[in-house]
Scaffold this motif. Structure first.
Motif, mmCIF file in Angstrom:
data_model
loop_
_atom_site.group_PDB
_atom_site.id
_atom_site.type_symbol
_atom_site.label_atom_id
_atom_site.label_comp_id
_atom_site.label_asym_id
_atom_site.label_seq_id
_atom_site.Cartn_x
_atom_site.Cartn_y
_atom_site.Cartn_z
ATOM 1 N N GLN A 2 0.834 -1.206 0.000
ATOM 2 C CA GLN A 2 0.000 0.000 0.000
ATOM 3 C C GLN A 2 0.874 1.264 0.000
ATOM 4 O O GLN A 2 2.015 1.220 0.442
ATOM 5 C CB GLN A 2 -0.880 0.012 1.239
ATOM 6 N N PHE A 3 0.295 2.374 -0.446
ATOM 7 C CA PHE A 3 1.041 3.644 -0.467
ATOM 8 C C PHE A 3 1.517 4.045 0.927
ATOM 9 O O PHE A 3 2.463 4.807 1.064
ATOM 10 C CB PHE A 3 0.145 4.755 -1.012
ATOM 11 N N THR A 4 0.811 3.576 1.952
ATOM 12 C CA THR A 4 1.172 3.993 3.310
ATOM 13 C C THR A 4 2.014 2.943 4.026
ATOM 14 O O THR A 4 2.177 3.015 5.245
ATOM 15 C CB THR A 4 -0.101 4.268 4.134
ATOM 16 N N SER A 5 2.533 1.976 3.292
ATOM 17 C CA SER A 5 3.351 0.947 3.939
ATOM 18 C C SER A 5 4.830 1.315 3.859
ATOM 19 O O SER A 5 5.255 2.055 2.966
ATOM 20 C CB SER A 5 3.109 -0.414 3.277
ATOM 21 N N LEU A 6 5.594 0.758 4.780
ATOM 22 C CA LEU A 6 7.040 0.987 4.744
ATOM 23 C C LEU A 6 7.647 0.384 3.488
ATOM 24 O O LEU A 6 8.565 0.943 2.897
ATOM 25 C CB LEU A 6 7.689 0.343 5.970
ATOM 26 N N GLU A 7 7.107 -0.767 3.082
ATOM 27 C CA GLU A 7 7.628 -1.433 1.879
ATOM 28 C C GLU A 7 7.501 -0.504 0.670
ATOM 29 O O GLU A 7 8.416 -0.410 -0.144
ATOM 30 C CB GLU A 7 6.847 -2.730 1.588
ATOM 31 N N TYR A 8 6.361 0.175 0.585
ATOM 32 C CA TYR A 8 6.165 1.067 -0.556
ATOM 33 C C TYR A 8 7.177 2.222 -0.527
ATOM 34 O O TYR A 8 7.741 2.582 -1.563
ATOM 35 C CB TYR A 8 4.736 1.632 -0.573
ATOM 36 N N PRO B 157 6.578 -13.156 10.157
ATOM 37 C CA PRO B 157 5.890 -13.074 8.858
ATOM 38 C C PRO B 157 6.134 -11.706 8.199
ATOM 39 O O PRO B 157 6.275 -10.699 8.904
ATOM 40 C CB PRO B 157 4.410 -13.234 9.228
ATOM 41 N N PRO B 158 6.171 -11.678 6.881
ATOM 42 C CA PRO B 158 6.472 -10.407 6.176
ATOM 43 C C PRO B 158 5.578 -9.252 6.609
ATOM 44 O O PRO B 158 6.047 -8.129 6.773
ATOM 45 C CB PRO B 158 6.241 -10.755 4.704
ATOM 46 N N SER B 159 4.306 -9.529 6.841
ATOM 47 C CA SER B 159 3.390 -8.435 7.169
ATOM 48 C C SER B 159 3.680 -7.832 8.548
ATOM 49 O O SER B 159 3.204 -6.745 8.854
ATOM 50 C CB SER B 159 1.945 -8.938 7.145
ATOM 51 N N GLU B 160 4.460 -8.530 9.368
ATOM 52 C CA GLU B 160 4.713 -8.049 10.730
ATOM 53 C C GLU B 160 6.117 -7.477 10.899
ATOM 54 O O GLU B 160 6.489 -7.071 11.995
ATOM 55 C CB GLU B 160 4.515 -9.189 11.734
ATOM 56 N N ARG B 161 6.898 -7.473 9.835
ATOM 57 C CA ARG B 161 8.306 -7.082 9.985
ATOM 58 C C ARG B 161 8.466 -5.616 10.367
ATOM 59 O O ARG B 161 9.308 -5.274 11.200
ATOM 60 C CB ARG B 161 9.079 -7.387 8.695
ATOM 61 N N ALA B 162 7.657 -4.761 9.741
ATOM 62 C CA ALA B 162 7.757 -3.336 10.092
ATOM 63 C C ALA B 162 7.470 -3.152 11.575
ATOM 64 O O ALA B 162 8.126 -2.362 12.261
ATOM 65 C CB ALA B 162 6.770 -2.525 9.255
ATOM 66 N N GLY B 163 6.516 -3.923 12.080
ATOM 67 C CA GLY B 163 6.120 -3.814 13.484
ATOM 68 C C GLY B 163 7.226 -4.191 14.448
ATOM 69 O O GLY B 163 7.306 -3.640 15.547
ATOM 70 N N VAL B 164 8.071 -5.159 14.076
ATOM 71 C CA VAL B 164 9.130 -5.565 15.010
ATOM 72 C C VAL B 164 10.409 -4.759 14.823
ATOM 73 O O VAL B 164 11.266 -4.746 15.697
ATOM 74 C CB VAL B 164 9.448 -7.081 14.912
ATOM 75 N N LEU B 165 10.527 -4.099 13.680
ATOM 76 C CA LEU B 165 11.774 -3.353 13.420
ATOM 77 C C LEU B 165 11.650 -1.859 13.699
ATOM 78 O O LEU B 165 12.631 -1.206 14.028
ATOM 79 C CB LEU B 165 12.206 -3.556 11.968
#
Lengths: 495, 360
Positions: A2-8, B157-165
């Protein structure tokens, strides 16, 4: 992604860095195309082929239409080719978006007629952004047929025109004449442009994360169970107003993020909003709201239907047809159809009642150019738009019809006796959201009077940086995102 | 290109860099403010990395790892009191073994324990076992390091990585409940050093110790979880071997029937033949912890009260001392002994007030 994700954000940063490290427009086009398809694949892997297919159809038909002879009036052979191209592209849109709805309607009709046969139930997933990229393809084909744009012969550039990742999910709907030349040019790195892009993106993040998403929680709480608030007209009305603000901050926030991201690559996308809630009539509102869709509808639906150069009643019919079309474009459902028709009806009635309004103003001695009249017009327009938004947001037509009459019954007693009901947000978050709404509309009001970004850039570096850091902290601290929230996708992604 | 344009470009580049550095600093500070403190004395257990990293290097003979069973059940002060063994509990809530391997690798950077004692009830966690909040604690409180990144990318899990980092991502929503203590960046993770990673718990329920035969479906689940976790256990045993440390796989006492003992036996059979440094100790068998009461020493089926933890830790200390011939450090002179002696006094005073708060 998503646009608001860190990955983006990481993906965007990497894409920009590599883009400017590459030497020429050809490699940059290739890189941006690869990035765009990676982005789309991450969102909608199974429908990437659909995007490719529509792209291939648009590209091929663009070339054959151009080869058949272009210009206005459009040749008969060109017309046939154009019709075939449009049918293919619009057919895909119909299949994905309306087939299930149409099958449901057909079955209802058959049941009413006493026929026992039923169409099989269809459950078709919608490719992300299909309404946007199919419209962009259709506009391209029409413009090529009319000769207003040259067909794009470079397949990679055309593919990028359709799939350019900042806009592929929810627009703005680009026009070939505006975007394709930009994709062909080599854009040098420009510090000022980068800065303005980042400021625009920050503004988009603020509107989405600090206003739209927390408001979305309140709106969801009320609209998902309107009967729980049936005796509380103030809450129902508040939720309707909250949705009017949410949908604006969500979609305009998305647009700012899309335009900001495109600007990082040196590409300007068309604006989509011009302070719509400052409009003094519904007609003006629709000139300020989702401008790229409305100009598309004007150019490719309203004008071909005869536009304003027909009889008064036919013109009213055209307006209703355009807004019915707009409603259907937003979603295959009766709530969207009613929402579209209601907006069309507002405009027709607005024109029909104009003499009566003029007489009434004269009677109560309100001057047309005065501030009071202006304020009344803005408030009325906002009120009418909000009423229509109830249909847009309600989960069913019956829910909308339940909410509408009750939201005008502004009885304060339930609030006085029971306090503010649980709306899904803590009071502190509600307060911050209220302040953020004032900031959004206050700054937009001021920006209509003077160029605030230019004013900011003229300030001393300490002031500028303080503003930037303050904005970043406000977004990151007060924003409704991350695991503690239930932040939603951008509303227009589902269209 | 003219010189002035060059200068302008350099100035802008430097200014942009300075802007980013300052922004990063501000965001790091903001993250530190919103991230809850973790000091061991306000009810939060596990991931006691701040205390662990402040230990003098190579000052611990036994390192305890595992899930909440270990940081609620093992009291290093009692281990010291019983056999003079300096130890530390570096467990984490509902910590999976695939994450524990990174805890161990990171922990061995500052300590060289002779024994790594891994409480093995986490072997029951299968592939799908995941708790977001606990993972944020387990990984989020690790010091920034390659092991933390591995924990984020290989056990989350990939979806939780931002949360732990990214702490701000996880904890920014606390802004409305921040207190003065949250702004005490140096002090909020301190205060419970004398507990050495132990989390005392009080209040008791009566539990039934394991007795009945294991049902087939439980056995099947246990076998599946065992198969899933064996590679991680092998990795942990290998890390210990490389660090010249013995690996003790043990179980704390538990209440209702479960498959832990069955799994421990299986692990012993497999790893015992592969590694020379692996031993097991099952304290979950009724009667293996002297004086343990199944009526008053449990807060639930798997966790001990602080009084139960004292009894279990004494039994564990005796076994450790006997099995591994660990030296009694109480007779040594020096900072370590002084630190443990003063820590023990603080520990006892703290538990007295902790117990008296509910009349325990």
């Amino acid at each position: 992604m998503q646009f608001t994700s860190l990955e983006y954000l990481l993906f965007l940063g990497l894409s920009v860095a590599v883009y400017f490290a590459l030497p020429g427009p050809r490699t940059r086009t290739l890189w941006l195309l690869a990035a765009s398809y990676t982005f789309y694949f991450s969102l909608s892997a199974r429908w990437t082929l659909a995007l490719m297919a529509i792209t291939a159809i648009g590209y091929a038909f663009g070339l054959v239409i151009a080869a058949s002879g272009v210009g206005t009036p459009v040749h008969r052979k060109t017309k046939r080719l154009l019709a075939a191209g449009i049918v293919l592209v619009a057919g895909a849109l119909f299949y994905f978006k309306y087939a299930a709805f149409s099958a449901g309607l057909l079955n209802s009709g058959l049941a009413l007629a006493g026929v026992s046969w039923r169409s099989p139930a269809l459950a078709i997933a919608l490719p992300v952004g299909i309404s946007f990229w199919t419209f962009q393809s259709i506009a391209y084909l029409v413009d090529v047929a009319k000769g207003t744009v040259s067909p794009e012969r470079n397949p990679l550039r055309y593919a990028l025109f359709i799939a350019f990742f900042p806009q592929v999910t929810a627009g703005p709907i680009a026009r070939a004449g505006q975007l394709l030349p930009q994709l062909a040019e080599k854009r040098p790195f420009d510090y000022e442009r980068m800065r303005s892009a980042l400021v625009l993106m920050a503004w988009g993040f603020f509107k989405k994360l600090v206003v739209a998403d927390p408001l979305g929680v309140v709106v969801h709480t009320v609209f998902s169970k309107p009967h729980d608030f049936g005796d509380n007209g103030i809450v129902l009305a508040g939720a309707a107003v909250a949705f009017a603000v949410q949908i604006y901050c969500d979609f305009s926030g998305y647009t700012d993020l899309a335009r900001g991201a495109a600007r990082l690559f040196g590409i300007d996308l068309m604006p989509n909003f011009a302070r719509p809630y400052a409009a003094r009539s519904i007609k003006e509102f629709w000139r300020r709201w989702h401008m790229t869709l409305m100009s598309w509808l004007k150019d490719y639906v309203y004008i071909p239907l005869g536009g304003s150069r027909v009889s008064k009643w036919r013109r009213y019919g055209n307006i209703l047809a355009v807004f019915l079309f707009s409603g259907l474009w937003h979603g295959a459902g009766f709530t969207f159809i009613v929402w579209g028709l209601l907006n069309g009806l507002y405009q027709v009635l607005g024109e029909l009642l104009e003499p009566a309004r003029a007489r009434m103003l004269a009677l109560v001695r309100i001057t047309r150019d005065g501030a009071l009249h202006h304020a009344l017009q803005v408030l009325t327009t906002f009120g009418l738009a909000t009423i229509a938004w109830v249909f847009f947001r309600a989960e069913s037509l019956s829910d909308a019809l339940y909410i509408l009459p009750r939201m005008f019954w502004l009885d304060p007693r339930p609030l006085l006796s029971g306090g503010i009901p649980d709306l899904g947000l803590a009071k502190a978050q509600l307060l911050v959201t209220a302040v953020a709404i004032v900031v959004v509309f206050g700054l937009e009001y001021l920006s209509a009077r003077r160029d605030l970004t230019a004013l900011l850039y003229r300030q001393h570096v300490a002031v500028r940086w303080a503003v930037y850091y303050g904005a970043a902290l406000a977004i990151l601290i007060f924003g409704y995102y991350g695991p503690m929230s239930t932040a939603a996708d951008f509303a227009y992604f589902k269209f | 290109m003219p010189r002035s344009a060059d200068n302008r470009r350099t100035r802008r580049l430097l200014a942009s860099l300075a802007f980013c550095v300052l922004l990063l600093t501000i965001l790091t500070l903001a993250s530190a403010v919103v991230k809850p403190g973790r000091n061991g004395i306000d009810g939060q257990g596990g991931s006691a990395w701040t205390t662990y990293r402040e230990l003098p290097s190579d000052s611990v003979d036994v390192l305890f790892l595992g899930n909440s069973h270990v940081f609620v059940g093992v009291d290093p002060a009692e281990v010291w009191r019983t056999r003079g063994i300096p130890s530390f509990v570096l467990g984490g809530p509902t910590q999976q073994l695939k994450l524990t391997r990174f805890y161990l690798a990171e922990a061995l950077k500052t300590q060289r324990p002779r024994v790594v004692a891994l409480e093995l009830s986490s072997i029951a966690y299968g592939e799908t076992h995941f708790n977001r909040e606990f993972q944020q604690i387990n990984v989020g409180y690790m010091p920034l390091s390659a092991e933390k990144l591995k924990a984020a990318f290989l056990s989350t899990p990939p979806s939780e990585r931002a949360g732990v980092l990214v702490d701000l991502w996880t904890y920014h929503g606390r802004w409305s409940s921040l207190t003065k203590r949250d702004f005490d960046l140096l002090g909020k993770n301190r205060g419970g050093e004398f507990l050495n990673g132990f989390l005392p718990k009080r209040g008791s329920v009566e539990v039934t110790p394991t007795a009945s035969p294991m049902p087939e479906d439980v056995r099947a689940r246990a076998d599946a979880a065992l198969a899933y976790n064996l590679p991680y256990l092998r990795e942990i045993a290998g890390i210990c071997e490389d660090a010249d440390a013995e690996l003790l796989l043990f179980l704390t006492p538990t209440g209702p029937p479960n498959a832990y003992s069955y799994q421990l036996e299986k692990v012993e059979a497999v790893l015992g033949s592969e590694f020379d440094n692996v031993r097991t100790l099952d304290l979950s068998e009724p009667g293996s912890v002297p004086g343990l009461s199944y009526e008053t020493d449990f807060i639930d089926g798997g966790h001990l009260t602080y009084t139960g933890a004292a009894k279990m830790s004494a039994a564990l200390a005796t076994a450790l001392g006997d099995e591994y011939s660990l030296p009694d450090r109480r007779s040594e002179s020096g900072d370590r002994t002084a630190r443990w002696t003063s820590g023990l006094a603080k520990h006892d005073a703290y538990l007295r007030s902790f117990g008296s708060a509910t009349g325990d």
